[in-house]
Design a protein around this motif. Sequence first.
Motif, PDB file in Angstrom:
ATOM      1  N   ASN A  44       0.803  -1.217   0.000  1.00 39.28           N
ATOM      2  CA  ASN A  44       0.000   0.000   0.000  1.00 39.28           C
ATOM      3  C   ASN A  44       0.839   1.271   0.000  1.00 39.28           C
ATOM      4  O   ASN A  44       0.402   2.302  -0.491  1.00 39.28           O
ATOM      5  N   THR A  45       2.037   1.202   0.551  1.00 35.97           N
ATOM      6  CA  THR A  45       2.848   2.408   0.661  1.00 35.97           C
ATOM      7  C   THR A  45       3.980   2.456  -0.359  1.00 35.97           C
ATOM      8  O   THR A  45       4.969   3.155  -0.165  1.00 35.97           O
ATOM      9  N   GLY A  46       3.861   1.672  -1.426  1.00 37.45           N
ATOM     10  CA  GLY A  46       4.783   1.833  -2.535  1.00 37.45           C
ATOM     11  C   GLY A  46       5.750   0.698  -2.769  1.00 37.45           C
ATOM     12  O   GLY A  46       6.629   0.809  -3.621  1.00 37.45           O
ATOM     13  N   GLY A  47       5.650  -0.385  -2.013  1.00 27.89           N
ATOM     14  CA  GLY A  47       6.492  -1.540  -2.307  1.00 27.89           C
ATOM     15  C   GLY A  47       7.789  -1.600  -1.541  1.00 27.89           C
ATOM     16  O   GLY A  47       8.817  -2.032  -2.073  1.00 27.89           O
ATOM     17  N   GLN A  48       7.784  -1.182  -0.264  1.00 26.52           N
ATOM     18  CA  GLN A  48       8.986  -1.312   0.546  1.00 26.52           C
ATOM     19  C   GLN A  48       9.191  -2.763   0.977  1.00 26.52           C
ATOM     20  O   GLN A  48       8.241  -3.517   1.131  1.00 26.52           O
TER      21      GLN A  48
ATOM     22  N   ALA B  79       3.375  -5.380  -7.289  1.00 22.00           N
ATOM     23  CA  ALA B  79       4.771  -5.141  -6.930  1.00 22.00           C
ATOM     24  C   ALA B  79       5.678  -6.300  -7.317  1.00 22.00           C
ATOM     25  O   ALA B  79       6.905  -6.155  -7.323  1.00 22.00           O
ATOM     26  N   HIS B  80       5.096  -7.452  -7.668  1.00 17.49           N
ATOM     27  CA  HIS B  80       5.914  -8.598  -8.052  1.00 17.49           C
ATOM     28  C   HIS B  80       6.409  -8.495  -9.486  1.00 17.49           C
ATOM     29  O   HIS B  80       7.319  -9.222  -9.882  1.00 17.49           O
ATOM     30  N   GLY B  81       5.766  -7.644 -10.265  1.00 21.18           N
ATOM     31  CA  GLY B  81       6.290  -7.382 -11.595  1.00 21.18           C
ATOM     32  C   GLY B  81       5.932  -8.387 -12.663  1.00 21.18           C
ATOM     33  O   GLY B  81       6.806  -8.852 -13.414  1.00 21.18           O
ATOM     34  N   TYR B  82       4.650  -8.759 -12.743  1.00 20.74           N
ATOM     35  CA  TYR B  82       4.160  -9.569 -13.855  1.00 20.74           C
ATOM     36  C   TYR B  82       2.687  -9.265 -14.052  1.00 20.74           C
ATOM     37  O   TYR B  82       2.051  -8.620 -13.215  1.00 20.74           O
ATOM     38  N   GLU B  83       2.128  -9.720 -15.153  1.00 24.08           N
ATOM     39  CA  GLU B  83       0.742  -9.470 -15.473  1.00 24.08           C
ATOM     40  C   GLU B  83      -0.150 -10.127 -14.417  1.00 24.08           C
ATOM     41  O   GLU B  83      -0.038 -11.317 -14.134  1.00 24.08           O
ATOM     42  N   MET B  84      -1.055  -9.345 -13.824  1.00 22.55           N
ATOM     43  CA  MET B  84      -1.870  -9.856 -12.722  1.00 22.55           C
ATOM     44  C   MET B  84      -2.797 -10.989 -13.153  1.00 22.55           C
ATOM     45  O   MET B  84      -3.205 -11.825 -12.344  1.00 22.55           O
ATOM     46  N   GLY B  85      -3.140 -11.024 -14.416  1.00 20.80           N
ATOM     47  CA  GLY B  85      -3.951 -12.119 -14.908  1.00 20.80           C
ATOM     48  C   GLY B  85      -3.234 -13.454 -14.874  1.00 20.80           C
ATOM     49  O   GLY B  85      -3.850 -14.512 -15.030  1.00 20.80           O
ATOM     50  N   CYS B  86      -1.926 -13.434 -14.638  1.00 21.10           N
ATOM     51  CA  CYS B  86      -1.134 -14.658 -14.495  1.00 21.10           C
ATOM     52  C   CYS B  86      -0.843 -14.971 -13.029  1.00 21.10           C
ATOM     53  O   CYS B  86      -0.031 -15.852 -12.726  1.00 21.10           O
ATOM     54  N   GLY B  87      -1.502 -14.252 -12.128  1.00 23.03           N
ATOM     55  CA  GLY B  87      -1.189 -14.378 -10.711  1.00 23.03           C
ATOM     56  C   GLY B  87      -1.378 -15.774 -10.157  1.00 23.03           C
ATOM     57  O   GLY B  87      -0.564 -16.259  -9.349  1.00 23.03           O
ATOM     58  N   LEU B  88      -2.431 -16.447 -10.566  1.00 22.94           N
ATOM     59  CA  LEU B  88      -2.694 -17.784 -10.039  1.00 22.94           C
ATOM     60  C   LEU B  88      -1.636 -18.776 -10.520  1.00 22.94           C
ATOM     61  O   LEU B  88      -1.233 -19.676  -9.779  1.00 22.94           O
ATOM     62  N   GLU B  89      -1.197 -18.609 -11.754  1.00 25.75           N
ATOM     63  CA  GLU B  89      -0.149 -19.481 -12.282  1.00 25.75           C
ATOM     64  C   GLU B  89       1.157 -19.272 -11.523  1.00 25.75           C
ATOM     65  O   GLU B  89       1.883 -20.230 -11.220  1.00 25.75           O
ATOM     66  N   HIS B  90       1.474 -18.022 -11.179  1.00 25.54           N
ATOM     67  CA  HIS B  90       2.691 -17.758 -10.405  1.00 25.54           C
ATOM     68  C   HIS B  90       2.590 -18.356  -9.013  1.00 25.54           C
ATOM     69  O   HIS B  90       3.577 -18.881  -8.483  1.00 25.54           O
ATOM     70  N   GLN B  91       1.419 -18.286  -8.398  1.00 29.11           N
ATOM     71  CA  GLN B  91       1.235 -18.932  -7.100  1.00 29.11           C
ATOM     72  C   GLN B  91       1.533 -20.425  -7.215  1.00 29.11           C
ATOM     73  O   GLN B  91       2.234 -20.997  -6.367  1.00 29.11           O
TER      74      GLN B  91
ATOM     75  N   ALA C 192      13.039 -15.713 -13.191  1.00 32.45           N
ATOM     76  CA  ALA C 192      13.278 -15.055 -14.478  1.00 32.45           C
ATOM     77  C   ALA C 192      12.019 -14.446 -15.060  1.00 32.45           C
ATOM     78  O   ALA C 192      12.084 -13.647 -16.002  1.00 32.45           O
ATOM     79  N   SER C 193      10.844 -14.810 -14.497  1.00 29.73           N
ATOM     80  CA  SER C 193       9.580 -14.283 -15.024  1.00 29.73           C
ATOM     81  C   SER C 193       8.955 -13.228 -14.114  1.00 29.73           C
ATOM     82  O   SER C 193       7.863 -12.757 -14.388  1.00 29.73           O
ATOM     83  N   GLU C 194       9.645 -12.860 -13.049  1.00 26.57           N
ATOM     84  CA  GLU C 194       9.106 -11.875 -12.108  1.00 26.57           C
ATOM     85  C   GLU C 194      10.012 -10.647 -12.048  1.00 26.57           C
ATOM     86  O   GLU C 194      11.228 -10.762 -11.825  1.00 26.57           O
ATOM     87  N   GLY C 195       9.415  -9.479 -12.229  1.00 29.40           N
ATOM     88  CA  GLY C 195      10.180  -8.247 -12.276  1.00 29.40           C
ATOM     89  C   GLY C 195      10.990  -7.971 -11.033  1.00 29.40           C
ATOM     90  O   GLY C 195      12.088  -7.406 -11.105  1.00 29.40           O
ATOM     91  N   ARG C 196      10.482  -8.377  -9.876  1.00 28.48           N
ATOM     92  CA  ARG C 196      11.186  -8.090  -8.624  1.00 28.48           C
ATOM     93  C   ARG C 196      12.534  -8.803  -8.566  1.00 28.48           C
ATOM     94  O   ARG C 196      13.430  -8.370  -7.842  1.00 28.48           O
ATOM     95  N   PHE C 197      12.692  -9.902  -9.278  1.00 23.10           N
ATOM     96  CA  PHE C 197      13.971 -10.599  -9.345  1.00 23.10           C
ATOM     97  C   PHE C 197      14.762 -10.224 -10.592  1.00 23.10           C
ATOM     98  O   PHE C 197      15.995 -10.151 -10.561  1.00 23.10           O
ATOM     99  N   LYS C 198      14.058  -9.988 -11.699  1.00 20.44           N
ATOM    100  CA  LYS C 198      14.750  -9.692 -12.963  1.00 20.44           C
ATOM    101  C   LYS C 198      15.530  -8.389 -12.888  1.00 20.44           C
ATOM    102  O   LYS C 198      16.560  -8.246 -13.555  1.00 20.44           O
TER     103      LYS C 198
END
Length: 565
Positions: free
Chosen positions: A376-380, A453-465, A509-515
């Motif tokens: 909520n406060t910007g991804g700390q 904040a994880h850096g991928y398309e939210m429509g793919c969220g369940l697949e990332h989980q 490799a598919s998540e912006g927070r790591f890439k």
Amino acid sequence: RVPAEAPEFVRRVLGMMIEGRGDDLPVSALPADGTFPTGTTKWEKRAIADEVPLWDDPLCIQCNKCALVCPHSAIRVNAFPESALAGAPEGFKTMVWKGRDLPAGTRYAIAVSPDDCTGCALCVEVCPAKDRKDPEHKALNMVPVGGVREREDRDFRFFLSLPKPDRATVDARTPKGSQLLEPLFEFSGACSGCGETPYVKLLTQLYGDRMVVANATGCSSIYGGNLPTTPWTTDAAGRGPAWSNSLFEDNAEFGLGMRLAFDSRRAFARRLLGGLAYAVGRELADRVLSAPENPDEAALKALRADVAALKAKLAGLDLTGAKDLLGLADDLTPRAVWIIGGDGWAYDIGFGGLDHVLHSGQNVKMLVLDTEVYSNTGGQASKATPRAAVAKFASDGKKTSRKDLALQAMTYGDVYVARIALGMSDAQTLKALREAQEYPGPALVIAFSHCIAHGYEMGCGLEHQKRLVESGYWPLLRFDPRRPARGEPALVLDSKPPKDFSAFEALTASEGRFKMLAGTHPDEAKRLLGEAEEDIKRSWHVLEELARPDDTPAAAAPAPGAKTP
């Protein structure tokens, strides 16, 4: 746009705020006591989706997964008598209910509110029903909203008028059955595709008509209790969650206070009822006093009827304590107290309070919506942020491992603990939430929640989980202190260890927070990801030891740096 049929207060006051003209409201237009009506998000009609899901009913298998994962309660399912279709709009889609739990002749429908849908497409992602000739075509498919808005809005309005199944007849232990229960959290302003809100919505479907929520400041308090509109709502009987917000640092204590207050009121009401049993009827009093602490829907329905009969009798009594009991009679119905917040609250700023409440032994339930960052406060970065991930205050990658809150909570020995991920197992998620509510003491459920904040398309969220669970990073588990008394390990692992622990590095490799780190500091990224892999191995070794029956030989711990087969 606010519909013309909205209540006068919504059109006159909230409508001005929705239009961004709240500063033009006179002070006299605002409620003098600061209270605002609930269930008002249904009047906001933001209409932000370019595409919405369209139901291809012949392909549908009625799994109800679409409604389960929808972050905004914009897609819903219902089962109803065929006679209810009198007056249905032309072309309104229904099909025969598949199941023996409801009467013969029951019809089934899925409906979408096009002006409340955010177009995230999670419902399409999760839909398992495919056309054999064209696997890309499912029972739900995203289509441009322009060509279907008017028809879908018309059908959704009619859909809402259909009768709902009696809760006592629905098997809410299954994902399919749970979605026949009315959501009492709807159309929030959360991000499109939000990973948090499906858990909150599911809780309200299970326990919303008797639920009390202490909500920590964070995303869930902003989309949950902000102006101009409120997503928490009520059923036709006027019952719904009672919600209040507190701060990061004291929300757990805030919820504990609610639990203690309700317990005190209920204990006093029970004493009064015991003393007045001769006047209200011994049989009625005994039924109320012997009601279970965690009633099923049939028992709850019977208890509410008895409490209503009790109140009617008390209203005609002029006896000492009768008036006090009349004011407390509703407290004879058990309350489900849930303390809700994010990882910033649970792992960091509010951990001292959470620790205190877990150790209290009181019947409180905690749901941690874990986005692994202060969303909520910007991804700390928070203590839930994984090693090697980039976040604010960790721009060169987080150097330390994530805090294992579930493992810490297990050490108390008398706390129910679960780790869940809706994208991996909706059945395990539902089972954990139900077990937590039914456990006679403190319970902690940690829910993986994908986030922008994880850096991928939210429509793919369940697949990332799903991939995170399969990589071994997020083991699904349920720890129930009652199991050892039955000769079973307290800990049950609901997911399997990965075949290859390096799967986590491939996932990053598919998540912006790591890439980001891999792009700016590739050597450091490789080093930290190697350490993250070791974190996963150690975690699995500990969990497998805890879940091992006493008569099973212990496995040797993997040596540091060794590859696990």
